[in-house]
Design a protein around this motif. Structure first.
Motif, mmCIF file in Angstrom:
data_model
loop_
_atom_site.group_PDB
_atom_site.id
_atom_site.type_symbol
_atom_site.label_atom_id
_atom_site.label_comp_id
_atom_site.label_asym_id
_atom_site.label_seq_id
_atom_site.Cartn_x
_atom_site.Cartn_y
_atom_site.Cartn_z
ATOM 1 N N VAL A 1 -26.824 -0.419 -17.180
ATOM 2 C CA VAL A 1 -26.086 -1.357 -18.027
ATOM 3 C C VAL A 1 -26.152 -0.949 -19.489
ATOM 4 N N THR A 2 -27.354 -0.666 -19.977
ATOM 5 C CA THR A 2 -27.523 -0.468 -21.419
ATOM 6 C C THR A 2 -27.081 0.913 -21.900
ATOM 7 N N VAL A 3 -27.269 1.934 -21.075
ATOM 8 C CA VAL A 3 -26.939 3.288 -21.539
ATOM 9 C C VAL A 3 -25.444 3.441 -21.841
ATOM 10 N N PRO A 4 -24.532 3.064 -20.920
ATOM 11 C CA PRO A 4 -23.103 3.183 -21.275
ATOM 12 C C PRO A 4 -22.722 2.351 -22.486
ATOM 13 N N LEU A 5 -23.290 1.141 -22.602
ATOM 14 C CA LEU A 5 -22.959 0.294 -23.743
ATOM 15 C C LEU A 5 -23.488 0.905 -25.040
ATOM 16 N N ARG A 6 -24.722 1.380 -25.022
ATOM 17 C CA ARG A 6 -25.291 1.983 -26.226
ATOM 18 C C ARG A 6 -24.524 3.218 -26.654
ATOM 19 N N VAL A 7 -24.225 4.071 -25.690
ATOM 20 C CA VAL A 7 -23.532 5.317 -26.010
ATOM 21 C C VAL A 7 -22.127 5.032 -26.525
ATOM 22 N N GLY A 8 -21.405 4.131 -25.845
ATOM 23 C CA GLY A 8 -20.036 3.835 -26.258
ATOM 24 C C GLY A 8 -19.948 3.119 -27.594
ATOM 25 N N LEU A 9 -20.764 2.062 -27.775
ATOM 26 C CA LEU A 9 -20.717 1.312 -29.032
ATOM 27 C C LEU A 9 -21.209 2.148 -30.205
ATOM 28 N N SER A 10 -22.261 2.937 -29.995
ATOM 29 C CA SER A 10 -22.771 3.763 -31.089
ATOM 30 C C SER A 10 -21.768 4.842 -31.473
ATOM 31 N N LEU A 11 -20.984 5.337 -30.507
ATOM 32 C CA LEU A 11 -19.940 6.304 -30.844
ATOM 33 C C LEU A 11 -18.890 5.667 -31.745
ATOM 34 N N LEU A 12 -18.468 4.451 -31.402
ATOM 35 C CA LEU A 12 -17.473 3.766 -32.232
ATOM 36 C C LEU A 12 -17.997 3.536 -33.647
ATOM 37 N N VAL A 13 -19.244 3.090 -33.752
ATOM 38 C CA VAL A 13 -19.831 2.846 -35.073
ATOM 39 C C VAL A 13 -20.008 4.159 -35.830
ATOM 40 N N ALA A 14 -20.405 5.225 -35.124
ATOM 41 C CA ALA A 14 -20.583 6.522 -35.784
ATOM 42 C C ALA A 14 -19.261 7.047 -36.332
ATOM 43 N N LEU A 15 -18.175 6.840 -35.592
ATOM 44 C CA LEU A 15 -16.864 7.285 -36.080
ATOM 45 C C LEU A 15 -16.485 6.549 -37.364
ATOM 46 N N VAL A 16 -16.873 5.272 -37.454
ATOM 47 C CA VAL A 16 -16.567 4.505 -38.665
ATOM 48 C C VAL A 16 -17.465 4.946 -39.820
ATOM 49 N N LEU A 17 -18.768 5.067 -39.553
ATOM 50 C CA LEU A 17 -19.714 5.395 -40.625
ATOM 51 C C LEU A 17 -19.628 6.846 -41.055
ATOM 52 N N ASN A 18 -19.002 7.687 -40.257
ATOM 53 C CA ASN A 18 -18.869 9.093 -40.635
ATOM 54 C C ASN A 18 -17.750 9.313 -41.651
ATOM 55 N N ASN A 19 -16.980 8.277 -41.908
ATOM 56 C CA ASN A 19 -15.896 8.376 -42.891
ATOM 57 C C ASN A 19 -16.494 8.433 -44.301
ATOM 58 N N PRO A 20 -16.318 9.541 -45.029
ATOM 59 C CA PRO A 20 -16.929 9.652 -46.363
ATOM 60 C C PRO A 20 -16.370 8.663 -47.367
ATOM 61 N N ARG A 21 -15.200 8.103 -47.082
ATOM 62 C CA ARG A 21 -14.594 7.153 -48.015
ATOM 63 C C ARG A 21 -15.054 5.721 -47.779
ATOM 64 N N LEU A 22 -15.865 5.495 -46.755
ATOM 65 C CA LEU A 22 -16.336 4.149 -46.467
ATOM 66 C C LEU A 22 -17.411 3.753 -47.476
ATOM 67 N N PRO A 23 -17.231 2.669 -48.199
ATOM 68 C CA PRO A 23 -18.260 2.236 -49.153
ATOM 69 C C PRO A 23 -19.507 1.732 -48.437
ATOM 70 N N LEU A 24 -20.670 2.008 -49.023
ATOM 71 C CA LEU A 24 -21.967 1.556 -48.506
ATOM 72 C C LEU A 24 -22.254 2.088 -47.103
ATOM 73 N N ALA A 25 -21.686 3.248 -46.751
ATOM 74 C CA ALA A 25 -21.917 3.811 -45.412
ATOM 75 C C ALA A 25 -23.395 4.105 -45.186
ATOM 76 N N LYS A 26 -24.080 4.649 -46.210
ATOM 77 C CA LYS A 26 -25.507 4.970 -46.061
ATOM 78 C C LYS A 26 -26.336 3.706 -45.871
ATOM 79 N N LEU A 27 -25.942 2.635 -46.544
ATOM 80 C CA LEU A 27 -26.661 1.371 -46.389
ATOM 81 C C LEU A 27 -26.529 0.842 -44.968
ATOM 82 N N PHE A 28 -25.334 0.915 -44.407
ATOM 83 C CA PHE A 28 -25.125 0.456 -43.028
ATOM 84 C C PHE A 28 -25.909 1.324 -42.043
#
Length: 307
Positions: free
Chosen positions: A85-112
């Protein structure tokens, strides 16, 4: 034979300082990894409570008992359920968040990034104890919020109800280790050359096309490794389950590590020999995941070299 032996001895002598500096690591590895494995195999063949000097050698009797122990198979099923249950959810959700936080134009990305990673470096036992108060049905903040919002009419015993306890533990476990999987994906994203995106934009690809045809295909080799690393980490859920539910209620959260601990140390009559046998069997399950991981790493390296 003599020449080979003398040649090997001369090479060891020539690199003697290397082996000297490796000696502390080898001693610690032997004392805290190799010796416990060997001693566990020995103890697993004994009828011993771990306290007295009286030890009876019973061979494979503990293993035969383990294979017929319904609670052991229940605990193994619960552990595999947590992984499934947890592995697919962790891998999938963390990928989505990583794609967002990897954007250099996102403000406060390092804080998040830091905020999401902080739970991973917090002591798990402390988190388990604190979560016991947070989900407490009598005055816990979660139940109080649900009551104030009118979502429920009466408090929910998240950790005392067999229907909700496992899901609650899995949710806390995902939140606790989410940052680790996120870091894996962020590291994988850093390996994609910026020139590839520049070439895609030159060809007229938009953000969605670049994600679909550039980012995701280049992340595919990392998927196998990240899934397997996350699965192996998820098997080590002992301290969280012990502090939150101690395997209850009614064995609904009895992960294998907790059951091993209970048999070896926590029961009124400890059975260290039987607990060691359970630990050996669970170690074999972990070795299966490790073997799959090694195959996955080889596949990932081959896929990266081909790309």
């Amino acid at each position: 034979m003599t020449r080979k032996s003398s040649g090997l001895a001369s090479r060891i002598w020539a690199e003697r300082w290397v082996y000297l500096f490796l000696l502390p690591t080898l001693l610690l590895f032997g004392a805290y990894t190799v010796w416990p494995i060997i001693s566990s195999l020995y103890y697993s063949m004994l009828d011993w409570n771990g306290l007295g000097s009286e030890r009876q050698f019973i061979g494979l009797a503990n293993y035969r008992e383990a294979f017929g122990d319904p609670l052991f198979w229940t605990s193994l099923g619960i552990t595999l359920t947590i992984i499934g249950v947890t592995v697919p959810l962790r891998v999938g959700l963390s990928l989505l968040v990583a794609l967002v936080l990897n954007n250099p134009r996102l403000p406060l990305a390092k804080l998040f990034r830091t905020a999401l990673f902080v739970p991973a470096v917090t002591t798990t036992a402390i988190i388990g104890i604190v979560m016991g108060f947070i989900f407490d049905p009598s005055g816990g903040p979660v139940n109080q919020l649900l009551l104030d919002l009118g979502i429920v009419d009466q408090p929910i015993d998240f950790l005392g109800d067999p229907g909700t306890s496992l899901w609650t533990v899995m949710g806390v476990h995902m939140w606790k280790w989410f940052g680790i999987t996120l870091v894996y994906w962020l590291a994988a994203l850093q390996t994609i050359p910026t020139t590839v995106y520049e070439a895609a934009r030159t060809d007229g690809a938009g953000s969605w096309a670049a994600l679909r045809h550039v980012t995701l295909p280049m992340l595919k080799p990392f998927l196998v490794i990240i899934v397997l690393l996350t699965a192996i980490e998820t098997m080590q859920i002992f301290d969280l389950v012990l502090t939150m539910t101690n395997g209850g209620p009614f064995f609904s959260t009895l992960a294998t590590e907790v059951y091993i601990y209970q048999q070896a140390f926590a029961n009124s009559t400890p059975r260290l020999g039987y607990g060691a046998a359970l630990g050996v069997l669970f170690g074999l399950v972990t070795l299966v995941f490790a073997a799959i991981q090694a195959i996955g790493i080889r596949y990932a390296n081959r896929a990266r070299s081909n790309s």
